[in-house]
Each structure stands twice: as structure tokens, then as C-alpha cells.
Write an enzyme that holds these catalytic residues in place. Structure first.
Site, PDB file in Angstrom:
ATOM      1  CD  GLU A  64      -1.830  -2.341   1.384  1.00 23.01           C
ATOM      2  OE1 GLU A  64      -2.665  -3.163   1.202  1.00 23.01           O
ATOM      3  OE2 GLU A  64      -0.958  -2.261   1.612  1.00 23.01           O
ATOM      4  CG  HIS A 133     -10.771  -7.744   5.944  1.00 22.89           C
ATOM      5  ND1 HIS A 133     -10.516  -8.454   7.169  1.00 22.89           N
ATOM      6  CD2 HIS A 133      -9.507  -8.249   5.290  1.00 22.89           C
ATOM      7  CE1 HIS A 133      -9.059  -9.164   6.702  1.00 22.89           C
ATOM      8  NE2 HIS A 133      -8.480  -9.041   6.057  1.00 22.89           N
TER       9      HIS A 133
END
Length: 326
Positions: A64, A133
Site C-alpha cells: 500500500e 476488513h
């Protein structure tokens, strides 16, 4: 203007397709976004690398920081970049890049440069994805000067707001609701300006201010109570930062009561900021205190029964409305 019926996956895909077709300086980066990986885990970018090439729709490593770092660098070089961070919780890995670089470079350069990137990400409870998540983290980014935060609630808004976000010169966090991806609706391909809320249902007794996943249950409550002669107005923020104070204040001034509803945990959330503003602006003039409904103050549970209890339900919203009207 032609209207098509599609779900949110298709609407986001179409917005990306139209943006890529309109401007050769637009790039899409992210894990598995190319067609050799089926356009991501739910197929949002399916067909785009075939249409526009792997050099413009590029799959990246699972990194990321690298995704956001590359997006920032390319934007400083004259590109507009849509960077996908697969799940919103994973923005935590790239917070330094997002908060200390993307958000601050325009300020630190005295306005000499801009960072036109859109960070697309999905989140939301309801699919047993677990606490790592499923979080709505919009308040983190709304608290950061230099970042705009967008959270559409339907396919048409997803298309229109994403097109506007890509055209914006500042970084935008674009939050897509995972369970709502398959909800279908009409899409007009109209660009929707950032920072403008939508009054999705008019009423006279109470205003619900909401966004993203909570728009649908809020409208369900308004529809149910209409049968009892209770008229609830529902305002969909669409853009969280900057939020549309003018529309929200006008609605609450008309109804005299305000309730803010969001899936993110209630404590220190977006609702607290809006409630504080309304309380300051209308001190002594409202018919009841401004209230908030939000998620439980805990990580999103994995087991279905607990996960269902985490997020605000229709019953929770209805109870809060009735409490304000009592």
C-alpha cells in the site's frame, strides 16, 4: 440524458472507463486491478486494462505504501491517478503517505503544486469479513486538512461523484460500501459536484443526516413512519469533507430536530462534528437536542449475529426518531 440501470460495481467501472477515455493522463493503480486478475476481487476494474493498456491500468504488488507513493509521484508529474486500496482498513499501512504527503504538499509548496489523486477503497460490515476488513474510517481523514472524503450511497452517485473526484486537484478518499456493491439503480452519467448533499426525501418533523450504507435504512424508517403521519426528511451527505452545511442547516431549521446516522462507531465520529455545528448554530431554537446513532464502540465482529448487532439497524434508527419526537 440517457439513463441506464446498473449496480454500483458497474457504475464505478463505467466512471473509470469514461474518465480514462476522456483524458490520456489518467492512470489506475492497485492490487489485482488489471484484467489478468479479473479486475480486482469484485471486478470493479474488469475490462479496463484491455481497453486502455497495462501501462494505464496497472496491477501493483501487495504494498500500500508503494501504491500511494507511486500515485503521489505520478500526480506531481502531471497525471491524475486513481489508486485502489483494496479495503479501507489497509489505508493504515499507507497513512504516512496519505496524511503527511498527499494532504500536505499543496500547503507546503505554497500552492505551487497539487496532488490530484483519488484513493478508492471499499469497506462495510455485513459480510463476515472481520474487524480488520470492515471499518468505516472516514472521520480519520475528514480530520486531516487537505483531504476530501466522499461516500456514495447508490450507483448514480457513485458514478457522478467519482468523475468529480478524478477531476479534483486535491486528494480524495472515495469510500465504496462493499455490501452495497450489488444494489442496482438508475445511472445518468451526470457529474455530481463534491461538497453538495442531496435531500433524498422531504419531510417536516425531523431531519436524518446520513450517508453511505445508512441511507437505505434511514429511508426505510422514513417510509414506515409516513404511514403514521410522521414526516421525516432524509439528507444524504454524499461528501463528508467538506460537508454541505448549508443544506443540512436549512433542513434542520425547517424540521426543528436533527438525527445523524452513520455505520462508523458513534464516539468521535462524523456525527459528533455535525451535531456540534447544529447545536452551536441553532442554540435554543431546536425542538429537541441533536442526537446521533452509530456503530458500537468495538471492532466489527466476525460472527454474523454479533456483526448484525454492531451496525445501526432500522429499529435503532426508528427508536431514535421516536425518542426525538416524544
Amino acid at each position: 440524458m440517457t439513463t441506464q440501470t446498473m449496480n454500483t460495481i458497474q457504475a464505478v467501472n463505467l466512471a473509470l472507463h469514461d474518465a480514462l477515455a476522456a483524458d490520456p493522463k489518467i492512470l489506475v493503480l492497485g492490487e489485482d486491478v488489471a484484467d489478468r486478475e479479473e479486475g480486482g476481487v469484485v471486478g470493479v476494474t474488469k475490462g479496463l486494462s484491455t481497453a486502455f493498456g497495462d501501462d494505464r491500468v496497472k496491477s501493483t504488488p501487495i504494498a500500500e505504501q508503494a501504491i500511494i507513493g507511486a500515485a503521489i509521484g505520478a500526480s506531481l508529474g502531471g497525471y491524475r491517478v486513481v489508486a485502489e486500496i483494496m479495503l479501507m482498513n489497509f489505508t493504515t499501512v499507507a497513512m504516512d503517505m496519505i496524511v503527511n504527503h498527499a494532504a500536505k504538499l499543496r500547503f507546503m509548496s505554497g500552492g505551487q503544486t497539487h496532488v490530484p489523486i483519488v484513493i478508492r477503497t471499499m469497506t462495510g460490515s455485513g459480510m463476515s469479513n472481520g474487524g480488520q476488513h470492515s471499518d468505516y474510517l472516514e472521520a480519520w481523514f475528514a480530520h486531516t486538512p487537505g483531504i476530501k472524503v466522499v461516500a456514495p450511497s447508490n450507483p448514480s452517485d457513485a458514478y457522478g461523484l467519482l468523475r468529480a473526484a478524478i477531476e479534483d486537484d486535491d486528494p480524495v478518499i472515495f469510500i465504496e460500501n462493499l455490501p452495497g456493491y450489488w444494489n442496482a439503480g438508475p445511472v445518468t452519467r451526470e457529474v455530481i459536484p463534491l461538497g453538495k448533499a442531496s435531500v433524498t426525501r422531504e419531510g417536516s418533523d425531523l431531519t436524518i443526516v446520513t450517508y453511505a450504507s445508512m441511507v437505505t435504512p434511514s429511508l426505510a424508517v422514513a417510509e414506515k413512519l409516513a404511514g403514521e403521519g410522521i414526516n421525516v426528511e432524509v439528507v444524504d451527505l454524499r461528501t463528508i469533507a467538506p460537508w454541505d452545511k448549508e443544506t443540512v442547516r436549512a433542513s434542520v431549521e425547517k424540521t426543528g430536530r436533527g438525527l445523524i446516522v452513520h455505520e462508523a462507531v458513534k464516539e468521535f465520529g462524523v456525527g459528533a462534528e455535525i451535531a456540534a455545528d447544529l447545536s452551536d448554530h441553532f442554540f435554543g431554537r431546536l425542538k429537541a437536542p441533536v442526537r446521533r446513532v452509530g456503530g458500537a464502540f468495538c471492532p466489527v465482529p466476525y460472527s454474523k449475529p454479533l456483526e448484525t448487532a454492531f451496525a445501526p439497524s432500522v429499529a435503532d434508527i426508528e427508536s431514535a426518531v421516536r425518542g426525538l419526537l416524544a
